[in-house]
Design a protein around this motif. Sequence first.
Motif, mmCIF file in Angstrom:
data_model
loop_
_atom_site.group_PDB
_atom_site.id
_atom_site.type_symbol
_atom_site.label_atom_id
_atom_site.label_comp_id
_atom_site.label_asym_id
_atom_site.label_seq_id
_atom_site.Cartn_x
_atom_site.Cartn_y
_atom_site.Cartn_z
ATOM 1 N N UNK A 265 45.591 58.434 39.037
ATOM 2 C CA UNK A 265 44.735 57.631 39.900
ATOM 3 C C UNK A 265 43.262 57.889 39.620
ATOM 4 N N UNK A 266 42.926 59.140 39.286
ATOM 5 C CA UNK A 266 41.540 59.446 38.906
ATOM 6 C C UNK A 266 41.175 58.692 37.628
ATOM 7 N N UNK A 267 42.106 58.632 36.688
ATOM 8 C CA UNK A 267 41.854 57.933 35.428
ATOM 9 C C UNK A 267 41.591 56.451 35.660
ATOM 10 N N UNK A 268 42.387 55.813 36.522
ATOM 11 C CA UNK A 268 42.171 54.376 36.728
ATOM 12 C C UNK A 268 40.875 54.120 37.491
ATOM 13 N N UNK A 269 40.465 55.054 38.351
ATOM 14 C CA UNK A 269 39.176 54.895 39.033
ATOM 15 C C UNK A 269 38.039 54.872 38.019
ATOM 16 N N UNK A 270 38.106 55.781 37.045
ATOM 17 C CA UNK A 270 37.063 55.859 36.025
ATOM 18 C C UNK A 270 37.064 54.603 35.162
ATOM 19 N N UNK A 271 38.251 54.182 34.724
ATOM 20 C CA UNK A 271 38.349 53.022 33.832
ATOM 21 C C UNK A 271 37.946 51.737 34.547
ATOM 22 N N UNK A 272 38.387 51.570 35.792
ATOM 23 C CA UNK A 272 38.102 50.324 36.509
ATOM 24 C C UNK A 272 36.626 50.143 36.811
ATOM 25 N N UNK A 273 35.884 51.233 36.868
ATOM 26 C CA UNK A 273 34.442 51.105 37.061
ATOM 27 C C UNK A 273 33.773 50.479 35.835
ATOM 28 N N UNK A 274 34.419 50.632 34.679
ATOM 29 C CA UNK A 274 33.877 50.067 33.439
ATOM 30 C C UNK A 274 34.533 48.724 33.119
ATOM 31 N N UNK A 275 35.867 48.666 33.290
ATOM 32 C CA UNK A 275 36.617 47.437 33.033
ATOM 33 C C UNK A 275 37.471 47.117 34.262
ATOM 34 N N UNK A 276 36.947 46.340 35.197
ATOM 35 C CA UNK A 276 37.667 46.056 36.447
ATOM 36 C C UNK A 276 38.995 45.341 36.252
ATOM 37 N N UNK A 277 39.194 44.714 35.085
ATOM 38 C CA UNK A 277 40.423 43.978 34.822
ATOM 39 C C UNK A 277 41.396 44.786 33.966
ATOM 40 N N UNK B 258 54.111 55.139 38.161
ATOM 41 C CA UNK B 258 53.898 54.136 37.112
ATOM 42 C C UNK B 258 52.871 53.093 37.520
ATOM 43 N N UNK B 259 52.601 52.986 38.806
ATOM 44 C CA UNK B 259 51.661 51.969 39.284
ATOM 45 C C UNK B 259 50.279 52.090 38.627
ATOM 46 N N UNK B 260 49.725 53.317 38.479
ATOM 47 C CA UNK B 260 48.431 53.427 37.793
ATOM 48 C C UNK B 260 48.451 52.872 36.371
ATOM 49 N N UNK B 261 49.608 52.953 35.705
ATOM 50 C CA UNK B 261 49.687 52.426 34.337
ATOM 51 C C UNK B 261 49.517 50.913 34.329
ATOM 52 N N UNK B 262 50.082 50.239 35.332
ATOM 53 C CA UNK B 262 49.925 48.787 35.422
ATOM 54 C C UNK B 262 48.481 48.415 35.710
ATOM 55 N N UNK B 263 47.862 49.160 36.617
ATOM 56 C CA UNK B 263 46.456 48.907 36.939
ATOM 57 C C UNK B 263 45.587 49.173 35.713
ATOM 58 N N UNK B 264 45.881 50.269 35.021
ATOM 59 C CA UNK B 264 45.095 50.645 33.849
ATOM 60 C C UNK B 264 45.238 49.625 32.729
#
Length: 290
Positions: A267-279, A224-230
Motif C-alpha cells: 500500500x505504501x508503494x501504490x501511494x508513492x506511484x499514484x502520486x506520480x501516475x494516478x492511473x 493482491x488489490x495493490x497490484x491492480x491499483x499499481x
Amino acid sequence: MSYFIELIVSGLAVGAIYGLVAMGFAVIYKATGIVNFAQGEMGMLTAYTTWSIAVTLGTGGILTVLIAIVVGALLGLICERLIMRPMLGEPVLSVVLVTVGLAVVLRSIVTIIWGASPHKFEVAGADRIVDIGGIGMRVSQIGVLVTLLVALAGFWFFLRHSRFGVAMRAVAADEKTARLMGVSTARVQAVAWASASGLAGLAGALFAVIYGLTPTVFELGLKAFPATVLGGFDSVLGSGFSGLLIGVVENLVGGYLPSTLKEISGFVLILVVLMVRPFGLFGEKRIERV
C-alpha cells in the motif's frame, strides 16, 4: 548476496499468485466498471473445493490445476447469474456493496463446511526442490510462475485477437455504444466473472499447495488489490506484472525491515506511484471533455 536472491525468488513466487488475483480484479473492472471485493473469498472457496476433490480422487498436479480453473469459473458464473445480473443498471456503489456482502457469505460458507482448522494440500512432487543457478526452488513455486506467464500470454491473445476480447474492450470503452453495435453486455459480464473467478480459484489452489490451506486464504484479495491499483484497473496484463513487483517488494521489506512493515509495504508503494501516475504504471490516462 544469496539471501537477497532468495528473497527475490520467493517474492516472485508469491507475487505470481498476487498477479493472478489482480488480473481477476482488472478483468471484472474492465468489463463492468466495478471492483469485486469478493475476489479473495472466491479463490478461497475454490481452493477448498479443489482440495476436497483432489483428496477424494487423488489427482496429480496438472489435473488439480484444471479442476481449480473449472470450479472457479463455475463459481463465477453462478455468482454472476444469481447475484450480479439482477444488479445490472443499478448504481455502482450498490453493486460494489453487494460484492462486499458476497465476500462475507462465501467466508461463512467455508467455515461452516470445512471448519477453521488448517489442512495440508498435498500434490505429488510439489515440494521437490529444484536447483536453479545455486538457488533452490520448489516445483510448486516454479509452477505458479509458469502459470502466471501462461495466463498473461493467454489474456493478451484473447483481448487483442479474439472477437469476444474485442467486444469486452468495446464494452469497457463505451458500454452504450457497444450495446448499439449489438454487443451483449450480459454475456460479456458473465465471461468476465467466470474468467476472474477462474484466475482467483487457480491462485487460491496454488497458494494452498505452497503454503497450506486455511480460512485466511481470502486475504489474497486484500494483498493482491495493490497490484491492480499499481498496474492500472483497466490493464489486465499490467496488473499481472505488478503482482510480481508487489511480491518482491513485500518479501524484501519483510527480510530486511521489521516484519510489521511487510503487510503495508504494498500500500505504501501504490501511494508513492499514484502520486506520480494516478492511473497506474500501465493504465491509460483518460481525457474527459467538459
